[in-house]
Design an enzyme around this catalytic site. Structure first.
Site, PDB file in Angstrom:
ATOM      1  N   ASP A  97      45.937  39.371  33.357  1.00  0.00           N
ATOM      2  CA  ASP A  97      47.051  38.590  33.883  1.00  0.00           C
ATOM      3  C   ASP A  97      47.003  37.238  33.192  1.00  0.00           C
ATOM      4  O   ASP A  97      45.979  36.556  33.220  1.00  0.00           O
ATOM      5  CB  ASP A  97      46.888  38.447  35.409  1.00  0.00           C
ATOM      6  CG  ASP A  97      48.135  37.885  36.075  1.00  0.00           C
ATOM      7  OD1 ASP A  97      48.964  37.260  35.390  1.00  0.00           O
ATOM      8  OD2 ASP A  97      48.263  38.059  37.305  1.00  0.00           O
ATOM      9  N   ASP A 108      54.685  34.318  33.333  1.00  0.00           N
ATOM     10  CA  ASP A 108      53.532  34.908  34.010  1.00  0.00           C
ATOM     11  C   ASP A 108      53.663  36.430  33.853  1.00  0.00           C
ATOM     12  O   ASP A 108      54.688  36.999  34.236  1.00  0.00           O
ATOM     13  CB  ASP A 108      53.620  34.473  35.488  1.00  0.00           C
ATOM     14  CG  ASP A 108      52.447  34.931  36.336  1.00  0.00           C
ATOM     15  OD1 ASP A 108      51.527  35.568  35.815  1.00  0.00           O
ATOM     16  OD2 ASP A 108      52.475  34.629  37.557  1.00  0.00           O
ATOM     17  N   HIS A 168      56.515  35.827  43.178  1.00  0.00           N
ATOM     18  CA  HIS A 168      56.738  34.419  43.548  1.00  0.00           C
ATOM     19  C   HIS A 168      57.757  33.754  42.641  1.00  0.00           C
ATOM     20  O   HIS A 168      57.995  34.205  41.522  1.00  0.00           O
ATOM     21  CB  HIS A 168      55.402  33.668  43.450  1.00  0.00           C
ATOM     22  CG  HIS A 168      54.695  33.898  42.146  1.00  0.00           C
ATOM     23  ND1 HIS A 168      54.850  33.075  41.066  1.00  0.00           N
ATOM     24  CD2 HIS A 168      53.876  34.895  41.732  1.00  0.00           C
ATOM     25  CE1 HIS A 168      54.126  33.550  40.052  1.00  0.00           C
ATOM     26  NE2 HIS A 168      53.529  34.663  40.420  1.00  0.00           N
ATOM     27  N   HIS A 176      53.387  28.795  41.763  1.00  0.00           N
ATOM     28  CA  HIS A 176      53.777  29.567  42.946  1.00  0.00           C
ATOM     29  C   HIS A 176      54.662  28.739  43.841  1.00  0.00           C
ATOM     30  O   HIS A 176      54.258  27.679  44.299  1.00  0.00           O
ATOM     31  CB  HIS A 176      52.543  30.017  43.742  1.00  0.00           C
ATOM     32  CG  HIS A 176      51.760  31.078  43.059  1.00  0.00           C
ATOM     33  ND1 HIS A 176      50.409  31.007  42.877  1.00  0.00           N
ATOM     34  CD2 HIS A 176      52.139  32.247  42.487  1.00  0.00           C
ATOM     35  CE1 HIS A 176      49.989  32.094  42.224  1.00  0.00           C
ATOM     36  NE2 HIS A 176      51.023  32.854  41.978  1.00  0.00           N
ATOM     37  N   GLU A 201      55.315  41.185  40.761  1.00  0.00           N
ATOM     38  CA  GLU A 201      53.994  41.717  40.419  1.00  0.00           C
ATOM     39  C   GLU A 201      53.443  42.676  41.464  1.00  0.00           C
ATOM     40  O   GLU A 201      52.619  42.297  42.285  1.00  0.00           O
ATOM     41  CB  GLU A 201      52.996  40.595  40.133  1.00  0.00           C
ATOM     42  CG  GLU A 201      52.883  39.511  41.175  1.00  0.00           C
ATOM     43  CD  GLU A 201      51.817  38.479  40.773  1.00  0.00           C
ATOM     44  OE1 GLU A 201      50.727  38.874  40.341  1.00  0.00           O
ATOM     45  OE2 GLU A 201      52.111  37.279  40.893  1.00  0.00           O
ATOM     46  N   GLU A 288      53.251  43.014  35.832  1.00  0.00           N
ATOM     47  CA  GLU A 288      54.016  41.789  36.155  1.00  0.00           C
ATOM     48  C   GLU A 288      54.910  41.353  35.003  1.00  0.00           C
ATOM     49  O   GLU A 288      54.512  41.386  33.843  1.00  0.00           O
ATOM     50  CB  GLU A 288      53.049  40.645  36.497  1.00  0.00           C
ATOM     51  CG  GLU A 288      53.762  39.343  36.881  1.00  0.00           C
ATOM     52  CD  GLU A 288      52.795  38.246  37.339  1.00  0.00           C
ATOM     53  OE1 GLU A 288      51.612  38.299  36.960  1.00  0.00           O
ATOM     54  OE2 GLU A 288      53.253  37.342  38.065  1.00  0.00           O
TER      55      GLU A 288
END
Ligand code: MN
Ligand code: MN
Length: 303
Positions: A97, A108, A168, A176, A201, A288
């Site tokens: 990640d 992300d 998020h 976040h 995710e 994700e």
């Protein structure tokens, strides 16, 4: 330009912001792709993490958080320590990640690599869940509905979605923020709006479908600013100032002192992000992408 924690408003999606998101997304996708070649049986976790982070810096970008490498039952938030001797083993299920930022605009993204653990369907579950949610993203959609699509893809393959981890929102230098996008059906919740930036995710698990904190923590973020007296603590705060609250790894610190560090955690100035795990012996997959919500859908910036 920063996300306002009190009013929960987003900074405007200017042309410049859009451009930086796209740049960060492109680099994030390239680096994540490169992880597939680096992650092999007997390769060092520390070397892989360092190599991926170097690739991000070499592209002229910053890390929005340390490269996470989480194994098997660990869903997220593991990263090597500076003296980490771990190597990948045959049978490991590896989650990578990573977060790339361009002037604070964050992409992300994550994938799962199977080193012979025989979990192709588990990996497929989190990928299909992610893509089902993405297919339904547009302004006006309630985030709880996305959770239903995610859970359906995972459960129909015989696995459990991890219910206490979520996607998020993102904003400049803010990793976040609302909305939290659930991985299970939820009633109510925020509606998506044009120009929101969201990360989806899903985590699929052979275990209980709930994660707990492990003791191990190598990722930290500055969550309060208060004057400190200890020289060791001050040196650490000075060093992490430029992160603007974005998480860092203990191994990143040049001025690490055990005493100063412990003080900052105890005083609540640094928050420790523990490794998050499902039950021992279980396997967890993650997938994700980060999206910008458009007038009638979304643009995946990390594809
Ligand atoms: Mn991530
Ligand atoms: Mn994320």
């Amino acid at each position: 330009m920063m996300y306002n924690q009190k009013s929960k408003t987003y900074s405007p999606m200017t042309e410049e912001a859009y451009d930086r998101y796209m740049q960060a997304g492109r680099v994030a996708a390239q680096v994540l792709d490169a992880s597939k070649d680096l992650i092999k049986v007997d390769a060092s976790l520390l070397l892989v993490a360092n190599t991926l982070e170097e690739m991000i810096y070499d592209a002229g970008m910053g890390t929005a958080f340390p490269v996470n490498i989480s194994l098997n039952a660990d869903a997220a938030h593991d990263t090597p320590s500076s003296d980490d001797i771990r190597v990948f083993a045959h049978g490991d299920l590896v989650k990578v990640d990573l977060g790339v930022h361009c002037d604070g605009y964050i992409a992300d993204t994550a994938l799962t690599i199977d080193l012979g653990s025989d979990h192709a369907l588990l990996i497929e579950a989190s990928v299909a869940a992610r893509d089902a949610a993405i297919a339904h993203i547009k302004p006006g959609v309630q985030i709880g509905v996305l959770g239903a699509y995610i859970a359906e893809e995972i459960m129909s393959r015989g696995f459990k979605p991890i219910s206490n981890l979520t996607g998020h929102g993102l904003d400049q230098y803010v990793l976040h923020m609302p909305p939290n996008v659930p991985n299970v059906p939820k009633k109510g919740g925020m509606l998506l709006e044009e120009d929101m930036v969201v990360a989806i995710e899903p985590f699929a698990s052979t275990g209980t479908g709930a994660i707990v904190d492990r003791k191990r923590a190598e990722i930290f973020s500055e969550v309060a600013s208060r004057p400190v007296r200890s020289p060791g603590a001050r040196a650490i705060l000075k060093e992490i100032e430029s992160r603007r609250g974005m998480p860092f790894a203990r191994r990143h610190l040049q001025n690490y002192s055990e005493l100063g560090f412990t003080r900052l955690v105890k005083d609540g100035i640094l928050y420790a992000h523990p490794v998050l795990s499902d039950e021992p012996g279980s396997f967890v997959s993650q997938s994700e992408h980060t999206m910008i919500v458009t007038e009638d859908g979304c643009i995946v910036i990390t594809a």
